[in-house]
Design a protein around this motif. Structure first.
Motif, PDB file in Angstrom:
ATOM      1  N   GLY A 189      35.588  32.372  51.593  1.00  0.00           N
ATOM      2  CA  GLY A 189      35.464  31.932  50.211  1.00  0.00           C
ATOM      3  C   GLY A 189      35.085  33.092  49.326  1.00  0.00           C
ATOM      4  N   ASP A 190      36.044  33.585  48.552  1.00  0.00           N
ATOM      5  CA  ASP A 190      35.788  34.792  47.776  1.00  0.00           C
ATOM      6  C   ASP A 190      36.111  34.637  46.299  1.00  0.00           C
ATOM      7  OD1 ASP A 190      38.503  34.585  47.915  1.00  0.00           O
ATOM      8  OD2 ASP A 190      38.871  36.612  48.672  1.00  0.00           O
ATOM      9  N   ALA A 191      36.346  33.396  45.833  1.00  0.00           N
ATOM     10  CA  ALA A 191      36.702  33.230  44.431  1.00  0.00           C
ATOM     11  C   ALA A 191      36.424  31.812  43.947  1.00  0.00           C
ATOM     12  CB  ALA A 191      38.179  33.574  44.213  1.00  0.00           C
ATOM     13  N   LEU A 192      36.148  31.712  42.656  1.00  0.00           N
ATOM     14  CA  LEU A 192      36.039  30.452  41.938  1.00  0.00           C
ATOM     15  C   LEU A 192      37.334  30.259  41.157  1.00  0.00           C
ATOM     16  CD1 LEU A 192      34.387  28.093  40.498  1.00  0.00           C
ATOM     17  CD2 LEU A 192      33.743  29.830  38.825  1.00  0.00           C
ATOM     18  N   TYR A 193      37.849  29.034  41.134  1.00  0.00           N
ATOM     19  CA  TYR A 193      39.093  28.736  40.423  1.00  0.00           C
ATOM     20  C   TYR A 193      38.827  27.709  39.330  1.00  0.00           C
ATOM     21  CZ  TYR A 193      41.500  30.995  44.333  1.00  0.00           C
ATOM     22  OH  TYR A 193      41.926  31.887  45.287  1.00  0.00           O
ATOM     23  N   VAL A 194      39.350  27.968  38.143  1.00  0.00           N
ATOM     24  CA  VAL A 194      39.299  27.027  37.031  1.00  0.00           C
ATOM     25  C   VAL A 194      40.728  26.579  36.732  1.00  0.00           C
ATOM     26  CG1 VAL A 194      38.652  26.674  34.622  1.00  0.00           C
ATOM     27  CG2 VAL A 194      37.304  28.213  36.061  1.00  0.00           C
ATOM     28  N   ILE A 195      40.946  25.283  36.669  1.00  0.00           N
ATOM     29  CA  ILE A 195      42.285  24.757  36.457  1.00  0.00           C
ATOM     30  C   ILE A 195      42.604  24.778  34.962  1.00  0.00           C
ATOM     31  CG2 ILE A 195      43.845  22.804  36.809  1.00  0.00           C
ATOM     32  CD1 ILE A 195      41.917  21.898  39.062  1.00  0.00           C
ATOM     33  N   VAL A 196      43.599  25.551  34.594  1.00  0.00           N
ATOM     34  CA  VAL A 196      44.043  25.632  33.203  1.00  0.00           C
ATOM     35  C   VAL A 196      45.020  24.504  32.903  1.00  0.00           C
ATOM     36  CG1 VAL A 196      45.252  27.052  31.501  1.00  0.00           C
ATOM     37  CG2 VAL A 196      43.686  28.120  33.137  1.00  0.00           C
ATOM     38  N   GLY A 197      45.924  24.253  33.822  1.00  0.00           N
ATOM     39  CA  GLY A 197      46.895  23.190  33.655  1.00  0.00           C
ATOM     40  C   GLY A 197      47.382  22.713  35.011  1.00  0.00           C
ATOM     41  N   GLY A 198      47.734  21.413  35.103  1.00  0.00           N
ATOM     42  CA  GLY A 198      48.212  20.858  36.355  1.00  0.00           C
ATOM     43  C   GLY A 198      47.141  20.047  37.059  1.00  0.00           C
ATOM     44  N   GLU A 199      47.359  19.753  38.320  1.00  0.00           N
ATOM     45  CA  GLU A 199      46.453  18.915  39.105  1.00  0.00           C
ATOM     46  C   GLU A 199      46.496  19.358  40.562  1.00  0.00           C
ATOM     47  OE1 GLU A 199      45.426  14.133  39.526  1.00  0.00           O
ATOM     48  OE2 GLU A 199      47.459  14.771  39.006  1.00  0.00           O
ATOM     49  N   VAL A 200      45.349  19.324  41.228  1.00  0.00           N
ATOM     50  CA  VAL A 200      45.265  19.716  42.634  1.00  0.00           C
ATOM     51  C   VAL A 200      44.517  18.634  43.406  1.00  0.00           C
ATOM     52  CG1 VAL A 200      45.210  22.148  41.960  1.00  0.00           C
ATOM     53  CG2 VAL A 200      43.060  20.959  42.459  1.00  0.00           C
ATOM     54  N   LYS A 201      44.688  18.647  44.721  1.00  0.00           N
ATOM     55  CA  LYS A 201      43.924  17.742  45.581  1.00  0.00           C
ATOM     56  C   LYS A 201      43.097  18.562  46.549  1.00  0.00           C
ATOM     57  CE  LYS A 201      47.777  17.025  48.854  1.00  0.00           C
ATOM     58  NZ  LYS A 201      48.627  16.013  49.532  1.00  0.00           N
ATOM     59  N   VAL A 202      41.904  18.054  46.848  1.00  0.00           N
ATOM     60  CA  VAL A 202      40.997  18.683  47.807  1.00  0.00           C
ATOM     61  C   VAL A 202      41.049  17.844  49.081  1.00  0.00           C
ATOM     62  CG1 VAL A 202      38.644  19.458  48.249  1.00  0.00           C
ATOM     63  CG2 VAL A 202      39.532  19.430  45.896  1.00  0.00           C
TER      64      VAL A 202
END
Length: 233
Positions: free
Chosen positions: A49-62
């Protein structure tokens, strides 16, 4: 996307909401925008784990994969939400997979920049603790639901949460929202696709919901009918 819109997006995130513009620009300066296609793996479970992600557009699933090889959807995230903060804090491997549900754009902030430019701010540190506490409570609620509720109630509560998060009110008091594929819904509530299909059909017949293409419409008396069902059970 312009710098101003990116700053507005970052400010909407709880841990950044109280920062001054200069601090937000400093954070933005260390972010890199990336674009991913539909069904693309953004991070994988058990990788560093080496980064933080911010969603600008779209959708993701965990998601996670069970011991039986079945996908379990822990949550879905949309524009303005973020993921990867736990790995940034403890430096451990990813605890879940994150996969795009649509073509998506994200801002990526590395762990080193996160530690050097964000975590030393006490307001942000407190905000992170609040976010983690809420996510822990949500995970505990999900576990309790899987243990104590039948499949119908799990689906009913899932629809309530989706309507609250994504819903658009209609003139008659109903709420409409776009649904995930039934296989993804099944993975989220711990059921099978066939069971979800049957329960959606049952909910339509009972007048709880209506279905229009990819949309679910919760009738205005949805909560009332659900309460009556619980009283009668």
């Amino acid at each position: 996307m312009t710098e101003l819109k990116k700053l507005e997006l970052i400010r909407k995130i709880l841990i950044f909401s109280d920062l001054e513009d200069d601090n937000l620009r400093d954070i933005l300066h260390h972010c890199h925008e990336i674009n991913v296609g539909k069904a693309e793996v953004i991070v994988s479970e058990n990788t560093p784990g080496d980064a933080l992600y911010v969603i600008v557009g779209g959708e993701v699933k965990v998601t996670m994969i069970s011991n039986e090889g079945k996908e379990i959807i822990l949550s879905t995230l949309q524009a303005g939400e973020f993921f990867g903060e736990m790995s940034l804090l403890d430096g451990s491997t990813r605890s879940a997979n994150v996969i795009s549900l649509s073509s998506s754009s994200l801002l990526k902030l590395s762990r080193s920049d996160f530690l050097n430019h964000i975590l030393p701010n006490p307001d942000i540190a407190a905000g992170i603790l609040a976010v983690l506490s809420r996510r822990l409570r949500a995970a505990n609620e999900r576990i309790i639901n899987l243990i104590s509720l039948d499949a119908f109630d799990r689906l009913a509560r899932y629809f309530q949460k989706e309507a609250a998060a994504k819903g658009r009110p209609l003139i008659d008091g109903s709420v409409v929202f776009d649904r995930l594929p039934q296989s993804d819904i099944a993975a989220t509530i711990g059921s099978s696709r066939e069971t979800v299909t049957r329960m959606i059909r049952e909910m339509v017949e009972l007048g709880y919901i209506a279905v229009s293409g990819r949309s679910i419409i919760l009738k205005r008396d949805y909560d009332e009918k659900l309460s009556i069902r619980h009283e009668e059970s």
